[in-house]
Design a protein around this motif. Structure first.
Motif, mmCIF file in Angstrom:
data_model
loop_
_atom_site.group_PDB
_atom_site.id
_atom_site.type_symbol
_atom_site.label_atom_id
_atom_site.label_comp_id
_atom_site.label_asym_id
_atom_site.label_seq_id
_atom_site.Cartn_x
_atom_site.Cartn_y
_atom_site.Cartn_z
ATOM 1 N N ILE A 14 0.843 -1.210 0.000
ATOM 2 C CA ILE A 14 0.000 0.000 0.000
ATOM 3 C C ILE A 14 0.868 1.246 0.000
ATOM 4 O O ILE A 14 0.602 2.217 -0.729
ATOM 5 C CB ILE A 14 -0.939 -0.011 1.217
ATOM 6 N N LEU A 15 1.916 1.244 0.820
ATOM 7 C CA LEU A 15 2.809 2.401 0.894
ATOM 8 C C LEU A 15 3.503 2.635 -0.445
ATOM 9 O O LEU A 15 3.586 3.775 -0.928
ATOM 10 C CB LEU A 15 3.839 2.187 2.000
ATOM 11 N N ALA A 16 3.994 1.571 -1.044
ATOM 12 C CA ALA A 16 4.672 1.697 -2.339
ATOM 13 C C ALA A 16 3.712 2.216 -3.412
ATOM 14 O O ALA A 16 4.071 3.082 -4.220
ATOM 15 C CB ALA A 16 5.259 0.353 -2.757
ATOM 16 N N THR A 17 2.485 1.706 -3.413
ATOM 17 C CA THR A 17 1.498 2.153 -4.394
ATOM 18 C C THR A 17 1.141 3.621 -4.181
ATOM 19 O O THR A 17 1.038 4.403 -5.141
ATOM 20 C CB THR A 17 0.230 1.291 -4.307
ATOM 21 N N GLY A 18 0.946 4.011 -2.914
ATOM 22 C CA GLY A 18 0.599 5.397 -2.621
ATOM 23 C C GLY A 18 1.688 6.368 -3.039
ATOM 24 O O GLY A 18 1.405 7.418 -3.631
ATOM 25 N N LEU A 19 2.929 6.034 -2.739
ATOM 26 C CA LEU A 19 4.044 6.900 -3.129
ATOM 27 C C LEU A 19 4.169 6.986 -4.648
ATOM 28 O O LEU A 19 4.442 8.060 -5.203
ATOM 29 C CB LEU A 19 5.342 6.373 -2.522
ATOM 30 N N LEU A 20 3.973 5.863 -5.320
ATOM 31 C CA LEU A 20 4.070 5.864 -6.776
ATOM 32 C C LEU A 20 2.978 6.732 -7.401
ATOM 33 O O LEU A 20 3.241 7.537 -8.303
ATOM 34 C CB LEU A 20 3.971 4.435 -7.300
#
Length: 229
Positions: free
Chosen positions: A91-97
């Motif tokens: 989720i964190l990686a997707t949000g930052l991307l």
């Protein structure tokens, strides 16, 4: 800074145990926290462009930035329960991307651009912010033992404030247009913010706690219901 580190290392009850940064997961998540502030630091200069470049008043400039706030609120509201218990890493990686891609979509401004040119990028950035907000806290707490929760929260807040402060200062150098179009300076700021989001996403994929590790760290110890020892 070096003096502070020496004091904290010698202290029996340090305000911030700097040894925690020897954990790759904790250090990596802190870098993600700092990277997540780039989109907000860029908003400072987006507001300047809207008011000084396009001649909008403060209220109209604020309304032009509303897509980010609305998208962030809606995403947090809708995804809160649905994503509860999911991997904070993903989720964190997707949000930052998404936040980074949204900043990139806002770039490409020219003399003929209007406030509406930002709407799609602001919306996508808002979706990313809405996703990574709750996941950020989950990743930070999963990177440390439960008894270090207070220190983890304080460190996350510090890195968030530090990242945004340094981001505004660094973006100020990029925003300088030396007599050229103000939109050119803003484009540089937005591209830098986009790069920070993409790099933060990569860091999250590499260092954020894995799902199993996060569950094991955050799960409370089982209670002994039989009374036996």
């Amino acid at each position: 800074m070096s003096t502070l580190i020496r004091i904290e290392l010698r202290s029996g009850a340090p305000l911030l145990d700097v040894r925690l940064f020897s954990r790759a997961s904790f250090s990596g998540v802190m870098m993600c926290v700092a990277a997540s502030t780039a989109a907000f630091a860029a908003l400072v200069y987006t507001s300047v462009w809207l008011q000084s470049g396009l001649g909008l008043g403060p209220v109209r400039a604020g309304l032009a930035l509303m897509p980010l706030a609305l998208a962030s609120f809606a995403t947090s509201l809708i995804s809160g329960r649905r994503l509860h218990g999911r991997s904070p890493r993903a989720i964190l990686a997707t949000g930052l991307l998404l936040s980074g891609v949204g900043c990139a979509l806002q770039a490409g401004l020219d003399a003929g651009s209007s406030a509406g040119s930002l709407a799609a990028g602001l919306t996508l950035t808002g979706i990313g912010v809405g996703l990574m907000g709750p996941a950020m806290g989950a990743a930070v707490f999963a990177a440390l033992p439960p008894e270090r929760g207070g220190m983890a929260a304080g460190t996350m807040t510090t890195f968030r404030q530090l990242g945004q402060t340094l981001g505004v200062a660094a973006f100020g150098l990029l925003f300088q247009h030396d007599g050229g179009a103000m939109s050119e300076g803003l484009n540089r700021v937005l591209i830098a913010a986009a790069a920070a989001g993409v790099i933060g996403s990569a860091l999250a994929c590499a260092f954020a706690p894995k799902p199993a590790a996060a569950k094991a760290t955050s799960a409370p110890a089982p209670r002994n219901l039989t009374g036996s020892r």
